[in-house]
Design an enzyme around this catalytic site. Structure first.
Site, mmCIF file in Angstrom:
data_model
loop_
_atom_site.group_PDB
_atom_site.id
_atom_site.type_symbol
_atom_site.label_atom_id
_atom_site.label_comp_id
_atom_site.label_asym_id
_atom_site.label_seq_id
_atom_site.Cartn_x
_atom_site.Cartn_y
_atom_site.Cartn_z
ATOM 1 N N ASP A 26 0.952 -1.324 -0.102
ATOM 2 C CA ASP A 26 0.023 -0.238 -0.157
ATOM 3 C C ASP A 26 0.918 1.083 0.069
ATOM 4 O O ASP A 26 2.063 1.122 0.424
ATOM 5 C CB ASP A 26 -0.835 0.034 1.365
ATOM 6 C CG ASP A 26 -2.157 -0.732 1.041
ATOM 7 O OD1 ASP A 26 -2.452 -1.219 0.083
ATOM 8 O OD2 ASP A 26 -2.774 -0.642 2.226
ATOM 9 N N LYS B 91 -3.175 2.385 -2.628
ATOM 10 C CA LYS B 91 -4.938 2.318 -2.334
ATOM 11 C C LYS B 91 -5.240 3.834 -1.824
ATOM 12 O O LYS B 91 -6.247 3.715 -1.289
ATOM 13 C CB LYS B 91 -5.534 1.183 -1.725
ATOM 14 C CG LYS B 91 -5.881 0.119 -2.586
ATOM 15 C CD LYS B 91 -6.229 -1.171 -1.771
ATOM 16 C CE LYS B 91 -6.839 -0.974 -0.519
ATOM 17 N NZ LYS B 91 -8.163 -0.677 -0.308
ATOM 18 N N MET C 245 -9.064 9.054 8.652
ATOM 19 C CA MET C 245 -9.527 9.251 7.376
ATOM 20 C C MET C 245 -10.505 10.563 7.271
ATOM 21 O O MET C 245 -11.518 10.556 6.715
ATOM 22 C CB MET C 245 -10.115 8.213 6.450
ATOM 23 C CG MET C 245 -9.153 7.174 5.970
ATOM 24 S SD MET C 245 -9.977 5.736 5.304
ATOM 25 C CE MET C 245 -10.588 4.775 6.561
#
Ligand code: SAH
Length: 521
Positions: free
Chosen positions: A39, A61, A179
């Site tokens: 990642d 990603k 996030m």
């Protein structure tokens, strides 16, 4: 296809950023991997532990920047495992914490592919910890909740129960949002709307555990403004709860207070030699860029043949003293010594002098012999003076194993004192072909604070290799290992900001730390 031919997929947590926060098990998986799918948030430094023939695949990603869709990633993992490969799926933090690790695991299991999980340290544990925020505390927080802030909290369809979160936080519980930076104002609004006090302590940690970590704390209703003002963005963890105010005295806030935190330092040693210096500077908080200006290569066959003859004579007791002036010289000697099938017994009667503790340590490590003489000052002048003071050098035979470009001074002084000196270049230093592009760019962009020089040749090579970008060096401070290197720096029109004393790598690190402390006042 029989079971035997099927490989395996390890879903591995790479940890939050600092590559040393990976687990031993994860490291072993990376070393064993035949295919490694990683990642964007897994530290690329970790890829260096993969085998040379391991296939590296970037699944990058990061939100909005999909390189592979989840379906494509799943299919890719299955394909390689079904082809019998050991596959490592390396994910930032922990594979199960907002990492879709479980989806991948179930997909693979459904296709009969064995799957094992290696947990990792997740960002919401490590980031706050490196910013002085403990996620629980006996007096204030008995719960900690990990939440994805990815969902739009104002949408009816949200799965996130902001009323429940607000209640937990009102009781002092800690909320950690992943996030969430894009929706920070909405998150704050939803929490306060459901009853959480606007002055609840809060904080943000961006790029947690990495040298570029940035963090701040503010009351909940001021958090979004503070983040904007400081220019913080993703990837970051948002922390809400009284734990953000536990460490009022900055007792736990060590990471961003390390002496070289925030400093970008270029080191110009050979790759082989850089690692110890790099480690020390990084431990002190610096971002380190390596720009090897010199490569070490073997001498040509004719010279090697002569060197072997000298080493044979050394083993035969034909020399009184052996002088080594660098770690490279020790390594080169060790190589030849082994080729000649000799060991340390052949050195038992010999006396050995080295310049520098590092050279002495390397010699002791390689040959199990403690050098007889290490001058107090690590320069050729001191070695010559102390050797001559210690004994009458008249008629003494001295073998010096050095670089091809070593200064003639030591030889001249010893010969003047009556010694017979054989000066054998056991390794050749040559200029690197070019500087790494990222280093040149960093210098051009003005993000480099310091450059360290550990010898005159590193200075002249570096300046030459920099070529037309040389003017950008005016903005970079120079740390030099000693007076001779400093002279070269000045001769090339640069200014020496700090000089090491003693003239060693630890001395250089100390000088850098002192200079940074002085500039911070
Ligand atoms: N599996 C990961 C999380 C992946 S989701 C883990 O366990 O940590 C990606 C989010 O993780 C980012 O948007 C950010 O909120 C957080 N994150 C990952 N690395 C981070 C870091 N070094 N510092 C702060 N937040 C980080």
């Amino acid at each position: 296809m029989s079971d035997k031919e099927i490989g395996i997929v390890y879903l591995v947590g790479a940890g939050p950023g600092d590559p040393e926060l990976i687990t031993l098990k994860a490291l072993r998986c990376i070393e064993a991997a035949e295919v490694l799918v990683f990642d964007a948030l897994a530290n690329p430094v970790l890829l260096e532990y993969a085998a040379e023939d391991c296939e590296l695949i970037d699944a990058g990603k990061r939100a909005k920047d999909h390189k592979l869709t989840q379906d494509e990633t799943n299919a890719l993992l299955a394909e390689h495992a079904l082809a019998g490969k050991i596959v490592v799926r390396l994910k930032g933090g922990d594979p199960y914490v907002f990492g879709r690790g479980s989806e991948e695991g179930i997909y693979l299991h459904e296709r009969g592919i064995p799957v094992e999980i290696v947990p990792g340290i997740t960002a919401a544990m490590a980031g706050p910890a490196y910013a002085g925020i403990p996620v629980t505390h006996r007096n204030v927080a008995t719960t900690v909740t990990f939440i994805t802030g990815h969902e739009d909290p104002t949408k009816d369809a949200t799965q996130t129960d902001y009323r429940g979160l607000s209640l937990l936080a009102q009781k002092g519980g800690t909320l950690c949002f992943y996030m969430g930076m894009g929706r920070l104002p909405n998150i704050v609004e939803e929490l306060t709307k459901h009853g959480l006090s606007p002055d609840t302590p809060a904080g943000v940690v961006q790029w947690g555990t990495l040298p570029k970590q940035r963090s701040l704390r503010a009351p909940l209703n001021e958090l979004a403004d503070a983040v904007n003002e400081a220019g913080l963005g993703a990837p970051a963890i948002i922390i809400v709860g009284p734990v953000c105010d536990v460490d009022t005295d900055h007792a736990l806030d060590w990471f961003e207070h390390r002496p070289l935190f925030g400093q970008t330092v270029v080191i110009t040693r050979t790759r082989h030699q850089a690692s110890a210096l790099r480690q020390e500077l990084e431990d002190l908080g610096a971002t380190v860029l390596e720009a090897p200006t010199i490569e070490i290569v073997e001498p040509d066959d004719r010279q090697r043949h002569m060197n072997r003859t000298y080493l044979d004579q050394l083993a035969d007791g034909k020399f009184d003293w052996l002088i080594l002036t660098s770690v490279n010289g020790v390594w080169a000697m060790k190589d030849e010594w082994e080729q000649l099938d000799l060991d340390s017994r052949w050195l038992s009667k010999l006396r050995v002098a080295t310049i520098g503790d590092a050279t002495a340590d390397a010699f002791e490590q390689e040959f199990n012999i403690r050098p007889d003489l290490v001058p107090t000052k690590f320069v050729a002048e001191s070695l010559a003076a102390e050797l001559i003071a210690a004994e009458n050098m008249k008629g003494k035979r001295v073998l010096m194993l050095r670089a091809d470009i070593a200064r003639p001074l030591l030889r001249e002084k010893l010969e003047a004192a009556g010694a017979e000196v054989v000066d054998a270049p056991v390794y050749i230093t040559q200029q690197a072909a070019s500087l790494p592009e990222d280093v040149v760019e960093a210098i051009r962009d003005g993000v480099v604070d310091w450059i360290t020089f550990t010898s005159s040749s590193t200075v002249s090579n570096f300046v030459e290799l920099l070529g037309k970008d040389r003017a950008a060096l005016d903005r970079v401070k120079v740390a030099s290992i000693g007076p001779i290197t400093s002279n070269t720096v000045r001769e090339l029109g640069l200014t020496v900001t700090t000089e090491a004393d003693p003239h060693t790598i630890p001395g250089l690190v100390d000088a850098l730390v002192d200079a940074v402390a002085a500039s911070r006042g």
